[in-house]
Design an enzyme around this catalytic site. Structure first.
Site, short mmCIF file in Angstrom:
data_model
loop_
_atom_site.label_atom_id
_atom_site.label_comp_id
_atom_site.label_asym_id
_atom_site.label_seq_id
_atom_site.Cartn_x
_atom_site.Cartn_y
_atom_site.Cartn_z
N ASP A 353 0.91 -1.19 0.19
CA ASP A 353 -0.01 0.02 0.23
C ASP A 353 0.94 1.21 -0.16
O ASP A 353 0.65 2.17 -0.79
CB ASP A 353 -0.98 0.04 1.32
CG ASP A 353 -1.66 -1.13 1.46
OD1 ASP A 353 -1.39 -2.24 0.86
OD2 ASP A 353 -2.83 -1.20 2.04
N GLU A 495 -5.86 -11.10 -4.78
CA GLU A 495 -5.72 -12.08 -3.59
C GLU A 495 -6.91 -13.24 -3.64
O GLU A 495 -6.85 -14.03 -2.87
CB GLU A 495 -5.58 -11.43 -2.37
CG GLU A 495 -4.58 -10.66 -2.23
CD GLU A 495 -4.20 -9.58 -0.96
OE1 GLU A 495 -5.31 -9.43 -0.39
OE2 GLU A 495 -3.09 -9.17 -0.54
O1 IFM Z 1 -2.21 -4.53 0.46
C1 IFM Z 1 -3.56 -4.95 0.89
C2 IFM Z 1 -4.20 -6.04 0.04
O2 IFM Z 1 -3.72 -5.71 -1.56
C3 IFM Z 1 -5.57 -6.41 0.01
N1 IFM Z 1 -5.77 -6.82 1.35
C4 IFM Z 1 -5.60 -5.65 2.17
C5 IFM Z 1 -4.05 -5.23 2.13
C6 IFM Z 1 -4.02 -4.21 3.15
O3 IFM Z 1 -4.74 -2.77 2.71
#
Ligand code: IFM
Length: 769
Positions: A353, A495
């Site tokens: 992020d 994901e």
């Molecule tokens: O980094 C992100 C990921 O891409 C998606 N799930 C949440 C994480 C934290 O914001």
């Protein structure tokens, strides 16, 4: 929620009270300054109350079988008010009026309440609070109580409590509590594993003298009990001035001993000295100093939006408010948590992020802050080396989730229930979501493009690039059958797909990272000689350059198929397509988990978030215009936007593609991630990357800002229903003001170096001043 109070575009408000839905506002109204964030939990507390005070860098592992997390530190927000023997609680008696606001311009939160107790005592109460932007240690509270229909006896219990936990895990030990001269309450504690000493001080001031005043020390709580007799119509003002210090504070840190001090006396003394000054000041003076800092922030950083819906402007300012309180701009030992420090979600850990979603904002508005974030990665190299060697690789394999500098990988092993097995689902990201290492290389490249900061490259940037490339060179796998290097068994940005091969985003970014390191090796001897001297001591850089050159040319880079679609990964285009309309039209997020297990979702052609779209957004010239558009439409229709990272990136690309309605719709989804009607969406904290995304939507999307090798361009994509967007940026030392209207783009040079940029396809030179 209410978003149209005056001054428009500055006030986030809640106008109804529900004791079961208080946590969202605790997060979105959270206050802070990058050192500390305090959740805006109501003083008296309710069913849903989750008090939280988080200080950057104080990571601790509460139990041996848990991962390290940012501990919930002692609380100062709780205050009890007993009116003629009845406890003030808005879910008892009659709540006659209620309004809670956060003024983004000053950082102050206010609550006004008219309440009648069950026995009939009527009160007007005004609560105010802020966390200082002027002195990062200070948080202050003010409460005014006026009985309106009778004389009352009021007992106030207020102080410091270390009964907080992170959903049950207790990080802070019971410490020493004592009263200091002048009536200051002091609570000392320390984290149970990392041994970070913490001091919290608190001084109460009253507009009328209490008839009785008593210090009360209980288990894990130290409060003052103050009794008042108030005549009907008489207003009592209570001020609560507090300060926090920890052993990890920068002044206790000398280079090489980045953990700070474990000596509680040093920490206590710093707090004692600051709290002693509370005697000479008050809430209003402290607020004025903090508000002045906020005013300076807004004068530089505001992004102004004129549109047919004032929520567009408010959503942007809300993002900017949180972007300012989530970062400690002067401390490169700490990163930014996925929830900032507004809640315990994601345990205070930093993810990709930072580089992909937050870095562009900081870099283009305060390059020194972006340098700090990359400094955190550089200081985290020991953890990245540890992870690489644990996995049999070389160089720097950055953790998917990062906490303290040498912690290495801290992703938890298990999370929520699997709908099929009924067991906890394993979290695979920590093992196989590996693109983060390449993302950090991209961050280094972007930083250098925007700043030309050779000193950074000399001291840190080159080392990051080389160590990351060494990791990828050891990670790519040669395939005899295809005669190429492949990257197997990963999770890409999407994901919902695990154990995939050749994720396009990962492979392209890997080649990019190798290319940057190879170039760096070439340029180092002349451009960054210190880095060259250091790294050539450790490695045969010529051999490494040759290896990178060979490998990067042979890494498989997925290409468009006969239909023009670039496979997101080797498996994706062969997966089962299902009707996604139910999930696309969902109210909240991740409703697909109610019908499918992660293993089942792995077999479906459905994406959680931008993946190939993300690749095309950061490398817009990879494919021709037709391929880019086709892929955008193909993948968006299969994406549920179940990650807060998704809408914003889709907004940027939709704007670039001229899909105006979709771009605006995506922007409005992005600003609704925390501010929207789902009252449970932010219970564990706001979504920090989403705040960076909101900025990117307007600056990169609607104003079409793109960065290139050595250059910056702007292109007008202003939505039809907007009249104007205006903002400041910094590029290569030039301070620019950009205004976008339907008449065109105006760029004004505000100071700094001369610069050449491209505006709506035309190269323009802007002289200094
Ligand atoms: O980094 C992100 C990921 O891409 C998606 N799930 C949440 C994480 C934290 O914001």
């Amino acid at each position: 929620m209410k978003y149209d109070l005056e001054p428009r575009g500055w006030i986030v408000a809640e106008e109804t009270f529900d004791p079961c839905r208080t946590a969202k506002c605790e997060s979105i109204f959270a206050q802070g300054n990058g050192y500390i964030n305090i959740r805006c939990a109501l003083e008296e507390g309710y069913l849903d109350t989750y008090r939280g005070a988080f200080i950057t860098g104080t990571f601790n592992k509460a139990m041996p079988d848990e991962v390290t997390e940012l501990p919930n530190l002692p609380d100062v927000t709780a205050m009890e008010f007993i009116v003629n023997g009845e406890r003030f609680a808005m879910d008892q008696g009659t709540l006659q009026s209620y309004l809670r606001t956060l003024d983004l311009h000053t950082g102050e939160a206010t609550r006004t309440v008219q309440w009648k107790s069950p026995a009939g005592a009527a009160l007007e109460l005004t609560f105010r609070r802020f966390v200082s932007l002027d002195n990062e240690h200070i948080a202050a509270f003010s409460v005014e109580v006026t009985p309106t229909n009778q004389d009352i006896e009021l007992v106030v219990n207020s102080g410091i409590s270390t009964r907080n936990s992170n959903t049950g895990s207790q990080h802070c030990v019971e410490g020493e509590m004592r009263m200091l001269p002048g009536g200051i309450l002091r609570l000392m504690t320390h984290t149970n594993e990392s041994n970070v000493p913490i001091s919290v001080h608190c001084l109460h001031k009253f507009s009328a003298k209490p008839s009785e005043s008593l210090p009360v020390i209980e288990r894990r709580r130290f409060v003052g009990r103050y009794t008042f007799r108030l005549a009907k119509g008489q207003t009592l003002r209570i001020e609560k001035l507090t300060c926090y210090h920890t052993g990890r504070d920068l002044p206790f840190t000398v280079y090489g001993q980045q953990r700070g001090t474990t000596n509680p006396d040093i920490v206590a003394a710093a707090g004692d000295a600051l709290a002693a000054k509370f005697a000479d000041t008050g809430y209003d003076a402290l607020l004025a100093a903090s508000a002045k800092k906020w005013a300076a922030y807004w004068a530089e950083q505001d992004v102004q939006i004129e549109s047919d819906d004032s929520f567009d402007q408010l959503g942007m300012r809300f993002a900017l408010y949180h972007l300012n309180i989530m970062i400690k701009r002067d401390d490169d030992r700490v990163g930014i948590g996925a929830k900032g420090m507004t809640g315990e979600g994601y345990k205070g850990h930093s993810f990709w992020d930072t580089e992909m979603f937050l870095m562009p904002y900081y870099l283009l508005t305060d390059p020194a802050a972006a340098k700090t974030l990359l400094g955190y990665r550089w200081r985290s190299l020991p953890g990245a080396f540890k992870k690489a060697s644990e996995n049999g690789y070389q160089g720097a394999m950055f953790p998917w989730e990062s906490a303290w500098l040498d912690d290495g990988e801290v992703t938890p092993l298990y999370c929520g229930a699997d709908i099929v097995t009924g067991k906890s689902s394993p979290v695979l990201t920590g093992m196989i979501e590996q693109h983060i290492s390449a993302d950090i290389a991209w961050g280094v490249w972007l930083y250098y493009q925007a700043t030309g900061d050779d000193d950074f490259m000399n001291r840190r940037g080159c080392e990051l690039l080389i160590e990351i490339a060494r990791f990828w060179a050891s990670r790519v796998e040669w395939q005899d059958d295809t005669q190429r290097y492949e990257i197997k068994n990963v999770i890409g940005p999407d994901e919902y797909k695990d154990h995939v091969d050749n994720n396009a985003f990962t492979n392209y970014l890997t080649v990019f990272a190798m290319e940057q390191a190879e170039r760096c090796i070439k340029d180092m001897p002349t451009q960054w000689p210190d880095a060259y001297a250091k790294l050539s001591d450790s490695y045969d850089l010529n051999a490494l350059a040759a290896e990178l050159q060979d490998k990067k040319a042979k890494v498989y880079l997925p290409q468009p198929n006969a239909d023009g679609i670039v496979p997101q990964n080797a498996q994706y285009l062969g997966l089962d397509a299902i009707d996604l309309s139910k999930y696309k039209n969902q109210q909240g997020v991740s409703s697909i988990y109610e019908d499918y297990s992660p293993a089942q979702m792995n077999q479906l052609m459905v994406s959680k978030q931008a993946d190939l779209v993300m690749l095309m957004r950061i490398m817009p010239d990879l494919f021709d215009a037709e391929t880019r558009r086709k892929n955008f439409i193909f993948y968006e229709s299969r994406t549920l936007h179940d990650s807060s990272l998704s809408h914003g990136q889709h907004c940027v690309l939709a704007a670039w593609e001229g899909l105006d309605d979709m771009a605006l719709d995506m922007y409005r989804h992005a600003i609704a991630i925390d501010l929207g009607p789902n009252m449970k969406s932010s219970d564990l904290g706001i979504h920090s990357a989403s705040m960076g995304n909101v900025w990117q939507c307007v600056v990169c999307g609607f104003a079409g800002l793109e960065w290139h090798e050595g250059g910056l361009s702007l292109r007008n994509h202003l939505p039809a229903s907007w009249q104007r967007a205006a903002f400041n940026i910094v590029w290569r030392g030039a301070k620019l003001h950009v205004e976008v209207t339907h008449a065109g783009i105006t760029v004004t040079h505000r100071g700094g170096s001369a610069v050449e940029i491209t505006v709506d396809g035309q190269p323009v030179k802007l002289a200094a001043e």
